[in-house]
Design an enzyme around this catalytic site. Structure first.
Site, PDB file in Angstrom:
ATOM      1  N   SER A 216      36.901  41.302  40.848  1.00  0.00           N
ATOM      2  CA  SER A 216      38.106  42.272  41.041  1.00  0.00           C
ATOM      3  C   SER A 216      38.638  42.377  39.700  1.00  0.00           C
ATOM      4  O   SER A 216      38.219  42.850  38.582  1.00  0.00           O
ATOM      5  CB  SER A 216      39.002  41.847  42.153  1.00  0.00           C
ATOM      6  OG  SER A 216      39.763  42.958  42.609  1.00  0.00           O
TER       7      SER A 216
ATOM      8  N   ASP B 137      32.905  48.831  49.373  1.00  0.00           N
ATOM      9  CA  ASP B 137      34.233  48.542  48.548  1.00  0.00           C
ATOM     10  C   ASP B 137      34.910  49.679  48.036  1.00  0.00           C
ATOM     11  O   ASP B 137      34.361  50.528  46.990  1.00  0.00           O
ATOM     12  CB  ASP B 137      33.792  47.344  47.290  1.00  0.00           C
ATOM     13  CG  ASP B 137      35.068  47.364  46.673  1.00  0.00           C
ATOM     14  OD1 ASP B 137      36.406  47.597  47.043  1.00  0.00           O
ATOM     15  OD2 ASP B 137      35.100  46.391  45.655  1.00  0.00           O
TER      16      ASP B 137
ATOM     17  N   HIS C 251      34.819  44.570  49.782  1.00  0.00           N
ATOM     18  CA  HIS C 251      35.342  44.027  48.335  1.00  0.00           C
ATOM     19  C   HIS C 251      35.116  42.544  48.390  1.00  0.00           C
ATOM     20  O   HIS C 251      35.042  41.730  47.400  1.00  0.00           O
ATOM     21  CB  HIS C 251      36.712  44.195  48.388  1.00  0.00           C
ATOM     22  CG  HIS C 251      37.395  43.952  46.884  1.00  0.00           C
ATOM     23  ND1 HIS C 251      37.033  44.793  45.613  1.00  0.00           N
ATOM     24  CD2 HIS C 251      38.636  43.385  46.495  1.00  0.00           C
ATOM     25  CE1 HIS C 251      37.605  44.312  44.538  1.00  0.00           C
ATOM     26  NE2 HIS C 251      38.700  43.268  45.127  1.00  0.00           N
TER      27      HIS C 251
END
Length: 720
Positions: A581, A662, A694
């Protein structure tokens, strides 16, 4: 990262570790089949789950197999008399490639836990009924997720609801007469027929065109495409005397919030006549708004919801009543558009008092809220210096909060008489049911579901790290020694970078990116809570805004240098940086800005191009806050630390990982990263999970993820 009660930004890794309408709500008349007058026994279930041997029985270094083998305690619920706690226990089912949950009950008197359910399908969300002997729970045993009833005396479970759509979450009124529940519905259906209308429309869509026409954002959120439905809040009498009332129908909002909202976002008043809930009614501006308000509505739908916090343009959530019903507490931010702002604790006399903040000068962000039995104190959790502590705060004496439990990570607060029941974990063990008295001196552990398995898994020693970083400020981190550490050897380094970016490492367990997996594989682990991390004061958290590649990079460089100086056994010539991320963004940034620090890189779901990220992500408030505005208004700020602008300088080998579901950081960011690496003929690999978002959640995928990552590290770091 903030707790997943409402939408979150780049939250893949905290590596240890979102004016009322005027229409009156109408009563929905339940079809006869929806009434539970003749409660239906559960159909004959397949044989109960047989637990598989996942990790070795002999003593061994900790590994990803241990992560899967460990059971997960969740959702504790204290019985009305305060003597028992119901909870869920999740086990890994490798054969079915999923986790599966059963319901358990343990007495606070020290007796052994007992298992209540054993169906192969998940049983979740236990809630006690008055009388202390029966519980409701959610299960999908007959096609749709509905509410079931079970008893601790061994009576067979019975079906309570037969609604034509899934029940997503629910709560029971204090007197046990009503349930509030949430369900996904089409808001343009007639309120009195909304459940049946939704089911009919979903059925009609089968076999029809798959096209979906959108007229505003969101078009997709987290890992799901929007299909026109909203999450609405209903109230229904348990005796089935009338149909459900759509309490939130007058609002253009999801109740609870998406993608992670649950029943913590709504609560009955103690007299059972009203519901207080959090909702964001932002219309077409929803993707760039964090203005959640508290609303109150009568349970009979006789009046539309009334906004209680209209004066605050930021986030209000998690309403909790005192036992006597005279005080309402909740959490509130003050800055709109910023999801990592500090949550203050607010209290107001119910029903018409003015809200006030309990400790406005206390520089921590509150999480779970719970009143003491006499209503004189509030308990809450908050991150502080790498721990997630349990704090207590008097409503009257004006003193700052004080820590009741200081070590590890505390969550899911529940009251059992004068004791507080909660889940407690640390870097050495996942959640177990624990309780403490008001003094904090009598701490008791009530479950030990993983004690035997953990006794067979050797872990590395964890030591704190402290150094001077950006702005000449103190920055902290952790160093983990390899399992079977030999001080005469030099060890390669796994340098983990957390996401958020407003996240944190710390003394907490995680079933993803756990440092002990790398320690068990023979790596030293270094983790830095750079500027932007949570738990060190709001100014420290705010410092990353408009500076993604600035102060955090300074801290990471200084942190690795400090770790090498303080731990000579770390081999600075054999290090790999890994992040997801925002951590993946930083890996892409390191690839051009810190090329002499690492032999290899691992990038999971990372940002490659800030410009495309802005136009392809879903929650726009995140990028707009972090980069000072929209891309139209603040192009220079979005481009200031944009990895794509420096990809021509990349030389380091990189493993790229991405989930196709995601929608927070779309998979094209990962594909673009891999394309840049391949076109520059840099050694690289791309691992794609078509069925993950994600996060990587499926057991088989988790094993492949860890095996691939460790193989990549071994390829580039094992040779001296």
């Amino acid at each position: 990262m903030r707790r997943p009660l409402a939408p979150l930004s780049l939250c893949c890794v905290a590596l240890l570790t979102l004016a009322c309408g005027g229409r009156r709500a109408h009563v929905e008349r339940a079809a006869p089949a929806e009434k539970p007058a003749e409660a239906t026994p559960v159909s004959e279930a397949p044989p109960p789950f047989r637990e598989q041997q996942i990790a070795p029985e002999a003593v061994h270094p900790f590994s990803a197999r241990d992560l899967l083998a460990l059971d997960r305690v969740g959702d504790p619920q204290v019985s009305p008399d305060g003597r028992r706690v119901a909870y869920t226990l999740r086990k890994t089912d490798l054969e079915s490639n999923r986790g599966r949950k059963d319901l358990w009950v343990v007495g606070l008197d020290g007796k052994m836990p007992i298992q209540l359910t054993s169906h192969p399908d998940n049983e979740d969300s236990p809630r006690w009924l008055p009388g202390n002997n029966q519980l409701l729970y959610l299960a999908k045993h007959e096609g749709k997720q509905q509410i079931w009833r079970t008893a601790i005396d061994g009576a067979p479970p019975t079906l309570v609801t037969r609604f034509p759509v899934d029940v997503a979450s629910y709560a029971i009124s204090p007197d046990g007469r009503h349930i509030a529940f949430s369900a996904e519905v089409f808001p343009d259906c007639e309120p009195q027929k909304i459940l049946a209308c939704t089911a009919e429309r979903l059925e009609q869509r089968k076999g029809a065109s798959s096209g979906q026409l959108h007229t505003r954002l969101f078009v997709r959120h987290w890992d799901t495409w929007k299909d026109g439905r909203r999450s609405h809040l209903f109230v229904w009498p348990l005796d089935g005397s009338r149909g459900p009332v759509d309490i939130s129908h007058a609002l253009d909002a999801d109740v609870p919030s998406k993608p992670f909202g649950d029943s913590d976002e709504y609560t009955f008043s103690p007299d059972g006549t009203q519901l207080v809930f959090s909702a964001r009614e932002a219309g077409s501006g929803e993707p760039w708004s964090t203005n959640f308000d508290l609303f109150v509505a009568p349970v009979d739908g006789s009046a539309p919801p009334r906004n209680l916090t209209q004066g605050n343009p930021a986030w209000d959530t998690n309403p909790v009543f005192s036992p006597d019903g005279k005080t309402l507490a909740y959490r509130a931010m003050t800055r709109p558009g910023y999801e990592a702002d500090r949550f203050g604790v607010m209290v107001r006399t119910w029903p018409e008092g003015q809200a006030r903040e309990l400790a406005p000068d206390w520089d921590r962000s509150a999480d779970d809220l719970l009143f003491s039995a006499d209503g004189s104190r509030l308990y809450f959790t908050a991150q502080e210096l790498g721990q997630t502590r349990l704090f207590a705060q008097s409503l009257t004496d004006g003193l700052p909060p004080h820590a009741v439990v200081s070590d590890g990570a505390v969550s899911h607060l529940r009251r059992a008489g004068d004791r507080i029941v909660f889940l407690h974990n640390s870097l050495s063990a996942p959640d177990e049911l624990t309780s403490v008295d008001a003094s904090g001196l009598d701490l008791r552990k009530h479950t030990g579901v993983n004690d035997q398995k953990l006794s067979r898994a050797r872990m590395g020693e964890v030591t704190p790290l402290e150094f001077i970083g950006a702005n000449n400020e103190t920055v902290r981190g952790l160093v983990v020694k390899p399992v079977d550490f030999d001080p005469n050897k030099k060890y390669p380094i796994a340098f983990l970078i957390h996401g958020g970016p407003q996240g944190s490492f710390g003394n907490r367990w995680s079933f993803r990116w756990h440092p002990q997996v790398y320690a068990g594989a023979g790596f030293g682990v270094v983790m830095i809570d750079f500027h932007g991390s949570t738990g060190y004061g709001q100014a420290f958290t705010d410092a990353i805004r408009d500076d993604w590649g600035g102060k955090p990079l300074v801290d990471l460089k200084a942190g690795l240098a400090a770790a090498l100086a303080q731990h000579p056994w770390l081999d600075g010539g054999r290090a790999c940086a890994l992040g997801a991320s925002y951590g993946g963004f930083m890996v892409n940034w390191i690839a051009s800005q810190w090329q002499d620090g690492f032999k290899c890189l691992v990038n999971h779901d990372g940002v490659f191009d800030n410009r495309m990220m802005y136009f392809a992500t879903e929650e726009l408030w995140f990028s707009e806050w972090e980069h000072m505005g929209s891309y139209f208004d603040q192009k220079a700020q979005h481009e200031l630390h944009n990895p794509v602008n420096h990809a021509d300088r990349w030389t380091l080998p990189m493993l790229v990982i991405h989930g196709s579901l995601d929608y927070r950081i779309p998979e094209t960011q990962g594909i673009a990263t891999f394309t840049a690496l391949q076109r520059r003929q840099i050694p690289s690999q791309l691992l794609v999970f078509p069925d993950e978002n994600h996060w990587v959640l499926k057991p088989a995928n988790s094993l492949m993820w860890h095996d691939t990552v460790l193989a990549w590290l071994n390829t580039w770091l094992r040779a001296s």
